[in-house]
Design a protein around this motif. Structure first.
Motif, PDB file in Angstrom:
ATOM      1  N   LEU A 299      65.715 108.253  35.024  1.00  0.00           N
ATOM      2  CA  LEU A 299      65.586 107.645  36.346  1.00  0.00           C
ATOM      3  C   LEU A 299      66.161 106.232  36.344  1.00  0.00           C
ATOM      4  CD1 LEU A 299      61.800 108.504  36.754  1.00  0.00           C
ATOM      5  CD2 LEU A 299      63.579 109.414  38.282  1.00  0.00           C
ATOM      6  N   ILE A 300      66.765 105.841  37.465  1.00  0.00           N
ATOM      7  CA  ILE A 300      67.120 104.447  37.707  1.00  0.00           C
ATOM      8  C   ILE A 300      66.341 104.002  38.937  1.00  0.00           C
ATOM      9  CG2 ILE A 300      68.957 102.844  38.393  1.00  0.00           C
ATOM     10  CD1 ILE A 300      69.279 103.764  35.526  1.00  0.00           C
ATOM     11  N   LEU A 301      65.615 102.887  38.788  1.00  0.00           N
ATOM     12  CA  LEU A 301      64.821 102.372  39.902  1.00  0.00           C
ATOM     13  C   LEU A 301      65.153 100.906  40.085  1.00  0.00           C
ATOM     14  CD1 LEU A 301      61.537 104.048  38.703  1.00  0.00           C
ATOM     15  CD2 LEU A 301      62.932 104.768  40.655  1.00  0.00           C
ATOM     16  N   ALA A 302      65.371 100.492  41.327  1.00  0.00           N
ATOM     17  CA  ALA A 302      65.740  99.102  41.555  1.00  0.00           C
ATOM     18  C   ALA A 302      65.170  98.610  42.874  1.00  0.00           C
ATOM     19  CB  ALA A 302      67.262  98.957  41.554  1.00  0.00           C
ATOM     20  N   SER A 303      64.855  97.319  42.915  1.00  0.00           N
ATOM     21  CA  SER A 303      64.340  96.702  44.146  1.00  0.00           C
ATOM     22  C   SER A 303      64.806  95.262  44.221  1.00  0.00           C
ATOM     23  CB  SER A 303      62.811  96.749  44.167  1.00  0.00           C
ATOM     24  OG  SER A 303      62.279  96.105  43.036  1.00  0.00           O
ATOM     25  N   ASP A 304      64.949  94.778  45.446  1.00  0.00           N
ATOM     26  CA  ASP A 304      65.277  93.360  45.643  1.00  0.00           C
ATOM     27  C   ASP A 304      63.965  92.567  45.709  1.00  0.00           C
ATOM     28  OD1 ASP A 304      64.410  93.915  48.360  1.00  0.00           O
ATOM     29  OD2 ASP A 304      65.425  92.061  48.903  1.00  0.00           O
ATOM     30  N   SER A 305      64.063  91.276  46.036  1.00  0.00           N
ATOM     31  CA  SER A 305      62.877  90.410  45.972  1.00  0.00           C
ATOM     32  C   SER A 305      62.659  89.564  47.215  1.00  0.00           C
ATOM     33  CB  SER A 305      62.973  89.462  44.769  1.00  0.00           C
ATOM     34  OG  SER A 305      63.037  90.194  43.579  1.00  0.00           O
ATOM     35  N   ARG A 306      63.357  89.829  48.296  1.00  0.00           N
ATOM     36  CA  ARG A 306      63.182  88.968  49.461  1.00  0.00           C
ATOM     37  C   ARG A 306      62.107  89.504  50.393  1.00  0.00           C
ATOM     38  NH1 ARG A 306      67.792  85.557  51.919  1.00  0.00           N
ATOM     39  NH2 ARG A 306      67.012  84.387  50.153  1.00  0.00           N
ATOM     40  N   SER A 307      61.187  88.626  50.756  1.00  0.00           N
ATOM     41  CA  SER A 307      60.245  88.939  51.816  1.00  0.00           C
ATOM     42  C   SER A 307      60.485  87.930  52.919  1.00  0.00           C
ATOM     43  CB  SER A 307      58.815  88.816  51.302  1.00  0.00           C
ATOM     44  OG  SER A 307      57.910  89.040  52.366  1.00  0.00           O
ATOM     45  N   SER A 308      60.646  88.400  54.141  1.00  0.00           N
ATOM     46  CA  SER A 308      60.908  87.461  55.216  1.00  0.00           C
ATOM     47  C   SER A 308      60.109  87.812  56.455  1.00  0.00           C
ATOM     48  CB  SER A 308      62.400  87.423  55.551  1.00  0.00           C
ATOM     49  OG  SER A 308      62.845  88.709  55.908  1.00  0.00           O
ATOM     50  N   ALA A 309      59.597  86.783  57.093  1.00  0.00           N
ATOM     51  CA  ALA A 309      58.975  86.936  58.414  1.00  0.00           C
ATOM     52  C   ALA A 309      59.647  85.872  59.266  1.00  0.00           C
ATOM     53  CB  ALA A 309      57.476  86.720  58.315  1.00  0.00           C
ATOM     54  N   GLY A 310      60.825  86.193  59.739  1.00  0.00           N
ATOM     55  CA  GLY A 310      61.635  85.189  60.433  1.00  0.00           C
ATOM     56  C   GLY A 310      62.470  84.412  59.430  1.00  0.00           C
ATOM     57  N   VAL A 311      63.491  83.717  59.922  1.00  0.00           N
ATOM     58  CA  VAL A 311      64.445  83.061  59.023  1.00  0.00           C
ATOM     59  C   VAL A 311      63.873  81.826  58.349  1.00  0.00           C
ATOM     60  CG1 VAL A 311      66.574  83.881  60.072  1.00  0.00           C
ATOM     61  CG2 VAL A 311      65.463  81.864  61.026  1.00  0.00           C
ATOM     62  N   ASP A 312      62.743  81.279  58.852  1.00  0.00           N
ATOM     63  CA  ASP A 312      62.208  80.076  58.225  1.00  0.00           C
ATOM     64  C   ASP A 312      60.953  80.376  57.420  1.00  0.00           C
ATOM     65  OD1 ASP A 312      60.645  80.678  60.340  1.00  0.00           O
ATOM     66  OD2 ASP A 312      60.677  78.677  61.247  1.00  0.00           O
TER      67      ASP A 312
ATOM     68  N   ILE B  28      54.740 105.218  35.277  1.00  0.00           N
ATOM     69  CA  ILE B  28      54.776 105.367  36.732  1.00  0.00           C
ATOM     70  C   ILE B  28      55.301 104.075  37.335  1.00  0.00           C
ATOM     71  CG2 ILE B  28      53.416 105.753  38.828  1.00  0.00           C
ATOM     72  CD1 ILE B  28      51.349 107.202  36.969  1.00  0.00           C
ATOM     73  N   ALA B  29      56.320 104.180  38.189  1.00  0.00           N
ATOM     74  CA  ALA B  29      56.853 103.019  38.893  1.00  0.00           C
ATOM     75  C   ALA B  29      56.631 103.233  40.380  1.00  0.00           C
ATOM     76  CB  ALA B  29      58.335 102.849  38.597  1.00  0.00           C
ATOM     77  N   ILE B  30      56.192 102.177  41.072  1.00  0.00           N
ATOM     78  CA  ILE B  30      56.022 102.249  42.529  1.00  0.00           C
ATOM     79  C   ILE B  30      56.805 101.103  43.155  1.00  0.00           C
ATOM     80  CG2 ILE B  30      54.400 102.388  44.442  1.00  0.00           C
ATOM     81  CD1 ILE B  30      52.234 103.225  42.534  1.00  0.00           C
ATOM     82  N   LEU B  31      57.767 101.447  44.016  1.00  0.00           N
ATOM     83  CA  LEU B  31      58.581 100.454  44.716  1.00  0.00           C
ATOM     84  C   LEU B  31      58.122 100.403  46.170  1.00  0.00           C
ATOM     85  CD1 LEU B  31      60.306 101.687  42.307  1.00  0.00           C
ATOM     86  CD2 LEU B  31      62.290 100.793  43.487  1.00  0.00           C
ATOM     87  N   SER B  32      58.041  99.196  46.714  1.00  0.00           N
ATOM     88  CA  SER B  32      57.419  99.000  48.029  1.00  0.00           C
ATOM     89  C   SER B  32      58.379  98.435  49.055  1.00  0.00           C
ATOM     90  CB  SER B  32      56.279  97.980  47.924  1.00  0.00           C
ATOM     91  OG  SER B  32      55.408  98.296  46.886  1.00  0.00           O
TER      92      SER B  32
ATOM     93  N   VAL C  65      57.947 106.474  44.576  1.00  0.00           N
ATOM     94  CA  VAL C  65      57.036 106.715  43.464  1.00  0.00           C
ATOM     95  C   VAL C  65      57.779 107.568  42.450  1.00  0.00           C
ATOM     96  CG1 VAL C  65      54.859 107.770  42.768  1.00  0.00           C
ATOM     97  CG2 VAL C  65      55.023 106.608  44.985  1.00  0.00           C
ATOM     98  N   ALA C  66      57.905 107.084  41.245  1.00  0.00           N
ATOM     99  CA  ALA C  66      58.709 107.806  40.258  1.00  0.00           C
ATOM    100  C   ALA C  66      58.148 107.612  38.867  1.00  0.00           C
ATOM    101  CB  ALA C  66      60.149 107.296  40.305  1.00  0.00           C
ATOM    102  N   GLY C  67      58.500 108.521  37.999  1.00  0.00           N
ATOM    103  CA  GLY C  67      58.066 108.377  36.617  1.00  0.00           C
ATOM    104  C   GLY C  67      57.918 109.723  35.945  1.00  0.00           C
ATOM    105  N   GLN C  68      57.160 109.707  34.859  1.00  0.00           N
ATOM    106  CA  GLN C  68      56.965 110.940  34.091  1.00  0.00           C
ATOM    107  C   GLN C  68      55.589 110.929  33.453  1.00  0.00           C
ATOM    108  OE1 GLN C  68      59.805 111.604  30.906  1.00  0.00           O
ATOM    109  NE2 GLN C  68      59.338 113.811  30.838  1.00  0.00           N
ATOM    110  N   ILE C  69      54.965 112.094  33.492  1.00  0.00           N
ATOM    111  CA  ILE C  69      53.686 112.295  32.803  1.00  0.00           C
ATOM    112  C   ILE C  69      53.911 113.394  31.768  1.00  0.00           C
ATOM    113  CG2 ILE C  69      51.309 113.133  33.089  1.00  0.00           C
ATOM    114  CD1 ILE C  69      51.360 111.898  35.923  1.00  0.00           C
ATOM    115  N   ALA C  70      53.431 113.179  30.547  1.00  0.00           N
ATOM    116  CA  ALA C  70      53.670 114.140  29.456  1.00  0.00           C
ATOM    117  C   ALA C  70      53.289 115.538  29.903  1.00  0.00           C
ATOM    118  CB  ALA C  70      52.863 113.737  28.219  1.00  0.00           C
ATOM    119  N   GLY C  71      54.171 116.508  29.646  1.00  0.00           N
ATOM    120  CA  GLY C  71      53.906 117.884  30.029  1.00  0.00           C
ATOM    121  C   GLY C  71      54.730 118.313  31.230  1.00  0.00           C
ATOM    122  N   GLU C  72      55.324 117.357  31.944  1.00  0.00           N
ATOM    123  CA  GLU C  72      56.223 117.730  33.043  1.00  0.00           C
ATOM    124  C   GLU C  72      57.450 116.825  33.025  1.00  0.00           C
ATOM    125  OE1 GLU C  72      54.324 117.461  36.940  1.00  0.00           O
ATOM    126  OE2 GLU C  72      54.595 115.300  36.974  1.00  0.00           O
TER     127      GLU C  72
END
Lengths: 249, 249
Positions: free
Chosen positions: B13-26, B45-49, B122-129
């Motif tokens: 798996l490749i998982l990537a996310s940016d880091s900007r949170s904005s509520a208006g430009v200021d 387990i990786a969870i991207l929001s 939601v991504a990842g691996q659990i042993a057995g699958e």
């Protein structure tokens, strides 16, 4: 949806539009979204349309009628004949004014069924001033492109923007910009079903006052197919040549 | 806005996310949108929001608390500890369930001010699958990626989609997909102010049950800067090498 693109360059203009009109997935049609108005040697005006097809067709048809029946074109004292307009600014104002009139007449009837809005790219050259590029919003107001804002887009704009942001330069030539425009359309067509060929492309050379460099690319056009293939092959080779990210062993 | 991307490959798996949170430009902030949960050798387990930050932070925090305080995690008979879940499907169901609870409690209070919704990869691996990749919608339901739908995106998805549509193959390797993911982020960052570095990137090798291949790329990271430059140079050279469109002389 729709994708229309106008690029302003020192050496001229590149204008392109797709041809898909859709009202749901089972009602699609092929329409031309690039309208040309020409007085050879004196002016070339191109109008690209996006939005509600009934609205944009009404606007283009009324503008075309005003160029033929001069007496109809004087509305409230303003002449609406774009072939008589003195500047491209005046042309953009006419397009915005006709759009406002069409929406004033139709908006309340159409809104229960969907969005009545339309927008336009208006570009070209009138003898005595440089070639210019405008975007007319659904409110009838408009903005003009410049060396700092070289391209304007309508419709499904996001997929095709990165290649322009990355590769288009203020001093790019017409051929280079035409290739980038087609690649921008290819990116959009691949990623979004609501944008589809044929692509109409006008390559306007400054001071030529001619629309002879006009091409239509359908999916099977040899140049379009070759460009797509070469670009995809080249891109894969480019990505393969980039170093892989480095992680802890 | 936000951009998050998950890619499912035979080799991992490749998982990537940016880091900007904005509520208006200021009102902009740097936040981490990639949460990792790990039992070395047994599960990753990786969870991207994406979406409303208060909503997504509440969901991630509650999920983290449920892994620590086992007794709190049994809600209505279902165990909400993702470190005890038997399958990745069960993990996605827990994330969707917690999201529904957070929205049930907050929606009516938040809506007067803005959109309370959130969504997750939601991504990842659990042993057995095998390793698996899911997208959890704001309704709490979810879809799973496959060889035919290899990547899932959240947030500002359009700018970065063409390069994936063009170059990602079902049999692409992890390094190639990592490069394409970073180029997809670069396209988005260049074209949209609401997406910004640092980019968090996890390269997960199937059956490794390890998160050691985790990198953070800020604007000045040598690899990120070098990749952007090489890609832009290569792309310009590629476009220059393509034949120009042919028009009547």
């Amino acid at each position: 949806m729709t994708y229309c693109l106008g690029i302003l360059l020192p050496s001229g203009l590149i204008l392109a539009s797709d041809s898909r009109s859709s009202a749901g997935v089972d009602q699609i049609a092929v329409v031309k979204k690039l309208a040309l108005f020409e007085v050879p040697g004196e002016r070339v005006i191109a109008i690209l349309s996006a939005g509600n097809l009934a609205t944009t067709q009404a606007v283009i048809t009324m503008i075309r009628q005003y160029t033929r029946h001069k007496q109809d074109s004087a509305a409230g004292g303003e002449n609406r004949d774009i072939l008589a307009a003195r500047t491209m600014f005046d042309v953009a104002q006419i397009v915005g004014g006709v759009l406002r009139e069409v929406l004033r007449l139709n908006r309340s009837f159409v809104e229960p069924y969907g969005d009545p809005n339309g927008s336009f790219i208006v570009a070209g050259q009138i003898a005595g001033e440089p070639h210019r590029l405008f975007q007319v919003y659904s409110a009838g107001n408009f903005v003009e492109a410049s060396g700092r804002t070289q391209f304007l887009q309508l419709g499904e704009t996001k997929y095709g923007k990165p290649i322009l942001d990355r590769a288009l330069q203020e001093a790019s030539g017409l051929d280079e910009a035409a290739k980038l425009a087609l690649l921008s359309f290819d990116a959009t067509v691949r990623s979004n079903l609501s944008v589809a060929p044929p692509i109409d492309l006008l390559r306007y050379e400054a001071d030529s006052f001619s629309t002879k460099h006009l091409a239509k690319y359908d999916s099977h056009h040899p140049y379009w197919a070759d460009l797509r293939q070469r670009y995809s092959d080249g891109l894969s080779a480019l990505v393969a040549s980039l170093p892989a990210p480095d992680f802890p062993a």
